[in-house]
Design a protein around this motif. Structure first.
Motif, PDB file in Angstrom:
ATOM      1  N   LEU A 100     -29.038 -37.972   3.320  1.00 22.64           N
ATOM      2  CA  LEU A 100     -28.947 -38.522   4.685  1.00 22.64           C
ATOM      3  C   LEU A 100     -29.140 -37.433   5.734  1.00 22.64           C
ATOM      4  CD1 LEU A 100     -25.913 -40.901   4.083  1.00 22.64           C
ATOM      5  CD2 LEU A 100     -28.214 -41.613   4.769  1.00 22.64           C
ATOM      6  N   VAL A 101     -28.540 -36.267   5.494  1.00 27.74           N
ATOM      7  CA  VAL A 101     -28.642 -35.166   6.460  1.00 27.74           C
ATOM      8  C   VAL A 101     -30.100 -34.758   6.663  1.00 27.74           C
ATOM      9  CG1 VAL A 101     -28.174 -32.688   6.753  1.00 27.74           C
ATOM     10  CG2 VAL A 101     -26.301 -34.252   6.179  1.00 27.74           C
ATOM     11  N   VAL A 102     -30.833 -34.547   5.567  1.00 27.45           N
ATOM     12  CA  VAL A 102     -32.210 -34.048   5.754  1.00 27.45           C
ATOM     13  C   VAL A 102     -33.144 -35.144   6.248  1.00 27.45           C
ATOM     14  CG1 VAL A 102     -31.935 -32.115   4.178  1.00 27.45           C
ATOM     15  CG2 VAL A 102     -32.949 -34.250   3.321  1.00 27.45           C
ATOM     16  N   GLY A 103     -32.870 -36.393   5.874  1.00 30.96           N
ATOM     17  CA  GLY A 103     -33.669 -37.499   6.414  1.00 30.96           C
ATOM     18  C   GLY A 103     -33.515 -37.570   7.919  1.00 30.96           C
ATOM     19  N   ASN A 104     -32.281 -37.448   8.378  1.00 34.70           N
ATOM     20  CA  ASN A 104     -32.034 -37.461   9.832  1.00 34.70           C
ATOM     21  C   ASN A 104     -32.633 -36.240  10.512  1.00 34.70           C
ATOM     22  OD1 ASN A 104     -30.609 -39.906  10.361  1.00 34.70           O
ATOM     23  ND2 ASN A 104     -28.842 -39.075   9.292  1.00 34.70           N
ATOM     24  N   THR A 105     -32.625 -35.112   9.818  1.00 29.87           N
ATOM     25  CA  THR A 105     -33.197 -33.885  10.412  1.00 29.87           C
ATOM     26  C   THR A 105     -34.706 -34.020  10.563  1.00 29.87           C
ATOM     27  OG1 THR A 105     -31.458 -32.667   9.254  1.00 29.87           O
ATOM     28  CG2 THR A 105     -33.202 -31.357  10.258  1.00 29.87           C
ATOM     29  N   LEU A 106     -35.358 -34.604   9.553  1.00 31.16           N
ATOM     30  CA  LEU A 106     -36.812 -34.798   9.647  1.00 31.16           C
ATOM     31  C   LEU A 106     -37.153 -35.793  10.763  1.00 31.16           C
ATOM     32  CD1 LEU A 106     -39.620 -34.177   8.506  1.00 31.16           C
ATOM     33  CD2 LEU A 106     -39.330 -36.106   6.935  1.00 31.16           C
ATOM     34  N   ALA A 107     -36.388 -36.891  10.831  1.00 32.07           N
ATOM     35  CA  ALA A 107     -36.649 -37.897  11.876  1.00 32.07           C
ATOM     36  C   ALA A 107     -36.474 -37.273  13.268  1.00 32.07           C
ATOM     37  CB  ALA A 107     -35.700 -39.081  11.701  1.00 32.07           C
ATOM     38  N   LEU A 150     -41.032 -33.653  18.405  1.00 27.98           N
ATOM     39  CA  LEU A 150     -42.420 -33.176  18.443  1.00 27.98           C
ATOM     40  C   LEU A 150     -43.302 -34.203  19.168  1.00 27.98           C
ATOM     41  CD1 LEU A 150     -43.740 -30.624  16.954  1.00 27.98           C
ATOM     42  CD2 LEU A 150     -44.725 -32.317  15.418  1.00 27.98           C
ATOM     43  N   PHE A 151     -43.054 -35.481  18.851  1.00 39.78           N
ATOM     44  CA  PHE A 151     -43.823 -36.564  19.474  1.00 39.78           C
ATOM     45  C   PHE A 151     -43.526 -36.635  20.973  1.00 39.78           C
ATOM     46  CE2 PHE A 151     -44.201 -41.053  20.723  1.00 39.78           C
ATOM     47  CZ  PHE A 151     -45.503 -41.332  20.324  1.00 39.78           C
ATOM     48  N   ALA A 152     -42.237 -36.484  21.327  1.00 39.30           N
ATOM     49  CA  ALA A 152     -41.867 -36.522  22.754  1.00 39.30           C
ATOM     50  C   ALA A 152     -42.552 -35.398  23.512  1.00 39.30           C
ATOM     51  CB  ALA A 152     -40.343 -36.416  22.893  1.00 39.30           C
ATOM     52  N   GLN A 153     -42.595 -34.230  22.878  1.00 36.96           N
ATOM     53  CA  GLN A 153     -43.252 -33.083  23.501  1.00 36.96           C
ATOM     54  C   GLN A 153     -44.748 -33.372  23.704  1.00 36.96           C
ATOM     55  OE1 GLN A 153     -41.769 -30.054  24.283  1.00 36.96           O
ATOM     56  NE2 GLN A 153     -43.686 -29.197  25.075  1.00 36.96           N
ATOM     57  N   ALA A 181     -34.897 -41.355  -9.994  1.00 29.98           N
ATOM     58  CA  ALA A 181     -34.925 -41.914  -8.628  1.00 29.98           C
ATOM     59  C   ALA A 181     -35.998 -41.192  -7.810  1.00 29.98           C
ATOM     60  CB  ALA A 181     -33.559 -41.745  -7.972  1.00 29.98           C
ATOM     61  N   PRO A 182     -37.018 -41.907  -7.285  1.00 27.29           N
ATOM     62  CA  PRO A 182     -38.046 -41.254  -6.476  1.00 27.29           C
ATOM     63  C   PRO A 182     -37.533 -40.969  -5.067  1.00 27.29           C
ATOM     64  CG  PRO A 182     -38.522 -43.595  -6.683  1.00 27.29           C
ATOM     65  CD  PRO A 182     -37.246 -43.357  -7.435  1.00 27.29           C
ATOM     66  N   LEU A 183     -37.497 -39.698  -4.677  1.00 25.84           N
ATOM     67  CA  LEU A 183     -37.007 -39.326  -3.343  1.00 25.84           C
ATOM     68  C   LEU A 183     -38.140 -38.627  -2.594  1.00 25.84           C
ATOM     69  CD1 LEU A 183     -33.426 -37.960  -4.160  1.00 25.84           C
ATOM     70  CD2 LEU A 183     -34.119 -40.298  -3.677  1.00 25.84           C
ATOM     71  N   LEU A 184     -39.042 -39.443  -2.045  1.00 28.44           N
ATOM     72  CA  LEU A 184     -40.268 -38.889  -1.459  1.00 28.44           C
ATOM     73  C   LEU A 184     -39.977 -38.061  -0.215  1.00 28.44           C
ATOM     74  CD1 LEU A 184     -42.336 -42.172  -1.808  1.00 28.44           C
ATOM     75  CD2 LEU A 184     -42.285 -40.236  -3.361  1.00 28.44           C
ATOM     76  N   GLY A 185     -39.170 -38.594   0.687  1.00 22.69           N
ATOM     77  CA  GLY A 185     -38.872 -37.889   1.934  1.00 22.69           C
ATOM     78  C   GLY A 185     -38.113 -36.597   1.675  1.00 22.69           C
ATOM     79  N   THR A 186     -37.137 -36.668   0.771  1.00 21.87           N
ATOM     80  CA  THR A 186     -36.332 -35.484   0.469  1.00 21.87           C
ATOM     81  C   THR A 186     -37.206 -34.386  -0.143  1.00 21.87           C
ATOM     82  OG1 THR A 186     -34.452 -36.940   0.091  1.00 21.87           O
ATOM     83  CG2 THR A 186     -34.242 -34.694  -0.724  1.00 21.87           C
ATOM     84  N   GLY A 187     -38.162 -34.785  -0.982  1.00 21.64           N
ATOM     85  CA  GLY A 187     -39.077 -33.818  -1.578  1.00 21.64           C
ATOM     86  C   GLY A 187     -39.941 -33.141  -0.519  1.00 21.64           C
ATOM     87  N   THR A 188     -40.366 -33.918   0.463  1.00 21.93           N
ATOM     88  CA  THR A 188     -41.169 -33.355   1.560  1.00 21.93           C
ATOM     89  C   THR A 188     -40.362 -32.321   2.335  1.00 21.93           C
ATOM     90  OG1 THR A 188     -42.440 -35.379   1.763  1.00 21.93           O
ATOM     91  CG2 THR A 188     -42.418 -33.939   3.688  1.00 21.93           C
ATOM     92  N   VAL A 189     -39.112 -32.657   2.643  1.00 24.47           N
ATOM     93  CA  VAL A 189     -38.278 -31.722   3.404  1.00 24.47           C
ATOM     94  C   VAL A 189     -38.036 -30.452   2.594  1.00 24.47           C
ATOM     95  CG1 VAL A 189     -36.045 -31.378   4.534  1.00 24.47           C
ATOM     96  CG2 VAL A 189     -37.197 -33.583   4.716  1.00 24.47           C
ATOM     97  N   PHE A 190     -37.808 -30.606   1.291  1.00 24.89           N
ATOM     98  CA  PHE A 190     -37.621 -29.432   0.426  1.00 24.89           C
ATOM     99  C   PHE A 190     -38.810 -28.479   0.563  1.00 24.89           C
ATOM    100  CE2 PHE A 190     -38.341 -27.361  -3.709  1.00 24.89           C
ATOM    101  CZ  PHE A 190     -37.128 -26.731  -3.896  1.00 24.89           C
ATOM    102  N   ASN A 198     -30.145 -25.468   9.864  1.00 27.91           N
ATOM    103  CA  ASN A 198     -31.041 -26.424   9.189  1.00 27.91           C
ATOM    104  C   ASN A 198     -31.906 -27.215  10.172  1.00 27.91           C
ATOM    105  OD1 ASN A 198     -28.837 -27.904  10.077  1.00 27.91           O
ATOM    106  ND2 ASN A 198     -28.494 -28.979   8.144  1.00 27.91           N
ATOM    107  N   HIS A 199     -31.543 -27.209  11.466  1.00 30.98           N
ATOM    108  CA  HIS A 199     -32.384 -27.897  12.462  1.00 30.98           C
ATOM    109  C   HIS A 199     -33.680 -27.124  12.730  1.00 30.98           C
ATOM    110  CE1 HIS A 199     -29.728 -25.097  14.479  1.00 30.98           C
ATOM    111  NE2 HIS A 199     -30.463 -25.118  15.559  1.00 30.98           N
ATOM    112  N   ALA A 200     -33.767 -25.871  12.215  1.00 29.94           N
ATOM    113  CA  ALA A 200     -35.022 -25.109  12.334  1.00 29.94           C
ATOM    114  C   ALA A 200     -36.146 -25.764  11.528  1.00 29.94           C
ATOM    115  CB  ALA A 200     -34.819 -23.664  11.898  1.00 29.94           C
TER     116      ALA A 200
END
Ligand code: NAP
Length: 302
Positions: free
Chosen positions: A178-185, A191-194, A254-263, A279-281
Motif C-alpha cells: 500500500l505504501v509504495v502504491g500510494n507513493t507511485l500514485a 508530475l502530471f500537475a507540473q 501473486a502477481p504484483l505488477l505495480g510493486t515490481g515496477t516501483v522496485f 522513500n518519496h524520492a
C-alpha cells in the motif's frame, strides 16, 4: 511481577522501543553489535549483555529488532545466538521486518528447544518507536500474544494479533504494498500537475482531502513540492521490504505488477547514490524519465 526483558538491536527503531520498555518498569538487558550504542540505555538503567546468548540467559522474554532476515537468523540461531542461551519456556519476539517464510523456519528451530516465538513487525517510524505509538502486527499463538501484551502496550498503540506464525510479517508486507502504491500514485500525480502548468500547492489543497488522498500524499507531497528529501523511511529500507514482498509473492503465486515496477524504479535511485533519501524520492526516478522536475525549478540535479 514484570518479566525480565532482553532487547537485541538498538538502531533507529530499537533504541526508542527499548527505552519505552525501561520506562514501563521492565528489568532490561540489552545487546547491540556496535557496543557504543548501548551506552545511553545503560545510563538509563539497563544492563549491557556480552552477546545475544548472554542476554537470553538473563531474560524471560527476548525482543529482536535488527535489519534483515540473515541478521535475525544470526542473532537468534548463530553460535552466540539467543538459542544458545535461552531457557525452555522463554519467549522470543522478533520486531524486525523479515521474510514470513524464514520466520516460520526460525520459529520451528526455536520450538525444538522449547522456546516460543512471535513475529511482531511494526509501522510508525522512528517517531512512533520513540513515542510508544507504533502499530504492531503480530503472528503466533494466542497464549504467547497474551503473555507479551504488557510489552506491546509499552511500545505501541494499535496492536493487532493477525494470525499464526509468519502472518505478522505477511501483514507488514501488505502495508508496504500500500505504501509504495500510494507513493507511485503521488509521484505520477505531481508530475502530471507540473506538466499541466497548475499551481502545485493549489492542486494539493484541492485534492488531498478527497477520494484520491492518502497519508502519503498529505505528508510527503508538501516535502516533494519543497524538494525536501529528508527520510521518514529511506529508499534503501523500502527497497529491502519490496525485495521481501516480491520474493514472498513469487512463492505464493501473486502477481504484483505495480510493486515490481516501483522496485525497479527504486533500484535506479540506488544506482544513482540516492538510497539514503526518503522513500518519496521515488519521484526523482520519474523526473529522470520525463526530463523535467516538479517544484522549485532552480534546484540542482542530484
Ligand atoms: P537501523 O537503524 O539500521 O538499525 C539496525 C539494527 O540492527 C542495529 O542495531 C544494527 O546493529 C543491528 N544489526 C544489523 N545487522 C546485524 C547483525 N547481522 N547482527 C547483529 N546486529 C545487527 O534500522 P532500524 O530503522 O532500526 O530498523 C530495524 C528494523 O525495523 C528493520 O527490519 C526495519 O525494516 C524495521 N522498520 C524500520 C522502520 C523505520 O522507520 N526505520 C519502520 C518500520 C520497521 P549496529 O548498530 O551494530 O549496526
Amino acid at each position: 511481577m514484570l518479566e525480565r526483558v532482553g532487547f537485541i538491536g538498538l538502531g533507529i527503531m530499537g533504541r526508542g522501543m527499548a527505552g519505552n520498555l525501561l520506562t514501563a518498569g521492565f528489568p532490561l538487558s540489552v545487546w547491540n553489535r556496535t557496543a557504543a550504542r548501548m551506552d545511553e540505555l545503560v545510563s538509563a538503567g539497563a544492563t549491557a549483555g556480552k552477546s545475544p546468548a548472554d542476554v537470553a540467559a538473563h531474560s524471560d522474554v527476548i525482543v529482536t529488532c535488527v535489519s534483515d532476515t540473515p541478521d535475525v537468523e544470526a542473532v537468534l540461531l548463530g553460535p552466540d545466538g539467543v538459542i544458545n542461551g535461552a531457557r525452555p519456556g522463554s519467549l522470543v519476539i522478533d520486531m524486525s521486518t523479515i521474510s514470513p517464510q524464514a520466520t516460520e523456519a526460525i520459529a520451528g528451530q526455536l520450538a525444538q528447544k522449547g522456546i516460543a516465538m512471535l513475529d511482531a513487525p511494526v509501522s510508525g517510524g522512528a517517531e512512533g518507536a520513540a513515542r510508544g505509538t507504533l502499530s504492531i502486527m503480530i503472528g503466533g499463538a494466542a497464549e504467547d500474544v497474551a503473555r507479551a501484551m504488557p510489552l506491546f502496550e509499552a511500545m505501541g498503540k494499535t496492536i493487532t494479533h493477525v494470525g499464526g506464525t509468519g502472518s505478522g510479517q505477511t501483514v507488514k508486507l501488505v502495508n508496504q504494498i500500500l505504501v509504495v502504491g500510494n507513493t507511485l500514485a503521488m509521484s505520477e500525480a505531481l508530475l502530471f500537475a507540473q506538466a499541466g502548468g497548475v499551481d502545485l500547492q493549489k492542486a494539493f489543497d484541492a485534492v488531498s482531502k478527497g477520494a484520491g488522498g492518502s497519508w502519503m500524499f498529505t505528508n510527503r507531497a508538501p516535502q516533494i513540492i519543497a524538494r525536501d528529501w529528508r527520510p521518514g523511511f529511506t529508499v534503501d529500507l523500502q527497497q529491502k521490504d519490496l525485495r521481501l514482498v516480491l520474493a514472498a509473492a513469487d512463492q505464493l503465486g501473486a502477481p504484483l505488477l505495480g510493486t515490481g515496477t516501483v522496485f525497479n524504479l527504486y533500484r535506479t535511485l540506488q544506482s544513482r547514490g540516492l538510497g539514503a533519501e526518503g522513500n518519496h524520492a521515488l519521484i526523482k526516478a520519474l523526473e529522470h524519465l520525463a526530463g523535467f522536475e516538479v517544484g522549485a525549478a532552480d534546484e540542482p540535479e542530484a
